[in-house]
Design an enzyme around this catalytic site. Structure first.
Site, PDB file in Angstrom:
ATOM      1  NE  ARG A 132      -3.778   1.782   2.311  1.00 10.53           N
ATOM      2  CZ  ARG A 132      -5.162   1.777   3.131  1.00 10.53           C
ATOM      3  NH1 ARG A 132      -5.199   0.725   3.951  1.00 10.53           N
ATOM      4  NH2 ARG A 132      -5.945   2.469   2.942  1.00 10.53           N
ATOM      5  CG  HIS A 169       3.010   5.457  -6.255  1.00  9.52           C
ATOM      6  ND1 HIS A 169       2.755   6.091  -5.184  1.00  9.52           N
ATOM      7  CD2 HIS A 169       2.064   4.714  -6.713  1.00  9.52           C
ATOM      8  CE1 HIS A 169       1.228   6.015  -5.055  1.00  9.52           C
ATOM      9  NE2 HIS A 169       0.940   5.158  -6.113  1.00  9.52           N
ATOM     10  CE1 TYR A 190       0.078   9.135  -2.547  1.00 14.88           C
ATOM     11  CE2 TYR A 190      -1.593   7.829  -3.991  1.00 14.88           C
ATOM     12  CZ  TYR A 190      -0.866   8.066  -2.652  1.00 14.88           C
ATOM     13  OH  TYR A 190      -0.835   6.873  -1.742  1.00 14.88           O
ATOM     14  CG  HIS A 209      -1.381   8.662  -9.848  1.00 18.15           C
ATOM     15  ND1 HIS A 209      -0.149   8.785  -9.076  1.00 18.15           N
ATOM     16  CD2 HIS A 209      -2.192   7.796  -9.251  1.00 18.15           C
ATOM     17  CE1 HIS A 209      -0.130   8.143  -8.221  1.00 18.15           C
ATOM     18  NE2 HIS A 209      -1.047   7.317  -8.019  1.00 18.15           N
ATOM     19  CD  GLU A 239      -2.878   4.409  -7.048  1.00 23.71           C
ATOM     20  OE1 GLU A 239      -3.308   5.185  -7.942  1.00 23.71           O
ATOM     21  OE2 GLU A 239      -2.358   4.468  -5.995  1.00 23.71           O
TER      22      GLU A 239
END
Lengths: 341, 341
Positions: free
Chosen positions: A71, A178, A194, A223, A284
């Site tokens: 995570r 990330h 993010y 993303h 995701e």
């Protein structure tokens, strides 16, 4: 086959979070520091946490395989020192490895690193080696800001990061860039930090000659590339003013974008602007945005629907779903081929 | 009429930069600190710097009026203390005011504020009052991160900022949320810091009830809203999980996006996703991206071309070009009406 290159173990059994909270308490009060061996999660618990969540949705959505890492928001590299991060990364990576052993046809692991603010990235190499050699990891997640929103590490183009890059090149594995939880009250974690990190990382690469120096190094910017595809003209223009090569030559042999963009117009822009060979399917899921979009009646993160509706032909869609992932993650391709897939 | 709501005085005569460099030297060596009166720029020099640059391009592109503020990257609020910022802001604002007097039909001023890291925003009110009351400014630029990339001020939703907001509400002027130069090596100024700030500011508003508290407060998020329109589904989904109202009710009475997006697909997404009443024409010309796009043969920042080609009808285009600006900047509308425009 449809490969989702961006999944995190967001649904791990509660015991993991309880252990982590004890570890955090142990930073200030060492008698409370738990041993790694005190965390006990059975295979049945792992199975249940996956079958009722990620695997259920993968089946519903027709996704075959997920590249699965710890995570992201829980990496929290800013908490404690290297030893704290090291123990925590080892535990989280082992859980993803176990998931990959329980569901070998559906999950392939990618590793988080035991980064810690101000600590030499070379310290991460041992965990990386273990995850690749012993656990079959096909990629890593690299946090460009282990401080959690203070941004006080050198840019990704700095030689500071080279100990990790050299191992990536040796193993031929990519890194997803990330960040983790923001502890800066200015930055909402999933709504700002993010996306900002994605844009920041891309620009750090653009202004440098990193990929001239390491031509086989590969980054996935998640993303949907943050703000980058939406501002592709801006980035082309900035590169031009800096006398850099065209972005396709300067960056697109080494940088790839995932499809974690949660509405059709965003995916339409992504597939229109970015060459299809640089787009890798991802959702995701189960992650930051879990609800149903009232405008469509479907989950925001059901990104397959957007790819199905995008203006790409079947051959291009196949590249987004599978071919590109096999090329960018050669160890995944080798593992699949070994199984005749 | 076509109103460009986002122009900076990036072409000021060289004497301005020379004076600023002396001021910066004076911070560490007070005997070198210049007086404001030592900066002398004639009307002819101002005229020349505008006629050969912004006004020339406005004529070429058919733009009628620019809301004109000091150069954003030169605000550099992180340099020196409040006194340094105060003198610098006064000088820069006076130059934009003088430009607006020399070209009253083409330029209307917007003010930079004498922000300084860690200094109470109430200290900015005096300059704001002067710029509105004496100089006819119709808006301000508000820097959400006067540190220049350290992000150590409270979020825009914090009462910390209210002294400025209360004056904005009293005068009925909007603020463009615009950072300045990044002194953090992680963030390229125009390629990362600007876009990140846009996304960050939007998310700070989304997570708060700022506009419930101050329902007439209005923000322009420049650079097409950073990453926001591209990730509109993500933001809708995040708001939904936080039990906030729909974004159109929660934010779009108070937040507006400009059109500084330097390629057609980006503008197409913006006009498709964001209600037309929330889009204000702008080019940020002459600014970050000054070259010719080899894919089109036109300037990247000639954003009128993209709006002309976008799928909006003439009435909607008129709103983007003029009607929305008059509504969001009522003091601009009043000034235009007073001239019969």
């Amino acid at each position: 086959m449809i490969i989702d290159i961006h999944g995190h173990y967001t649904t791990a059994p509660k015991a993991l979070e309880t252990w982590r909270n004890r570890q955090i308490a142990g930073i200030t009060n060492p008698v409370e520091m738990p041993k790694a061996s005190e965390l006990r999660i059975s295979d049945d618990e792992l199975r249940e946490s996956i079958e009722s969540n990620q695997l259920r949705l993968m089946r519903e959505r027709g996704l075959d395989l997920t590249i699965f890492s710890p995570r992201a928001s829980f990496m929290a590299h800013h908490i404690g020192d290297f030893q704290v991060s090291s123990t925590w990364a080892a535990i989280c990576n082992e859980l993803c490895y176990r998931v990959s052993r329980l569901f070998p046809n559906h999950f392939t692991p990618a590793a988080m690193l035991p980064q810690s603010p101000g600590v030499d990235p070379a310290t991460c190499v041992r965990e990386l080696v273990k995850c690749v050699e012993d656990f079959g990891n096909v990629a890593i997640n690299l946090n460009p800001d282990p401080s959690g929103g203070r941004w006080n590490s050198p840019p990704l183009s700095d030689r500071y990061w080279y100990p990790i890059y050299e191992k990536m090149v040796e193993y031929d594995i990519p890194a997803m860039i990330h960040v983790s939880t923001s502890c800066n009250p200015c930055f909402h974690t999933t709504g700002a930090h993010y996306l900002n990190a994605d844009t920041t990382a891309f620009m750090q690469c653009l202004t440098s000659d990193l990929f001239k120096d390491l031509p086989t190094l590969r980054f996935i910017i998640p993303h949907g590339g943050g703000a980058v595809p939406y501002h592709w003209g801006r980035f082309r223009g900035l590169a031009q003013e800096m006398k850099k090569p065209l972005l396709k030559d300067h960056l697109l042999n080494n940088i790839f974008f995932d499809t974690c963009v949660y509405h059709q117009p965003g995916i339409d822009l992504l597939t229109h602007v970015i060459p299809v060979d640089n787009i890798l399917f991802a959702s995701e899921m189960i992650g930051a945005v879990r609800g149903i979009d009232p405008e469509t009646g479907h989950s925001y993160d059901d990104t397959r629907r957007y790819i199905e509706a995008a203006h790409v032909d079947p051959e291009q869609r196949h590249r987004i779903y599978e071919v590109n992932a096999r090329r960018v993650y050669p160890r995944l391709d080798a593992a699949l081929q070994a199984k005749g897939r």
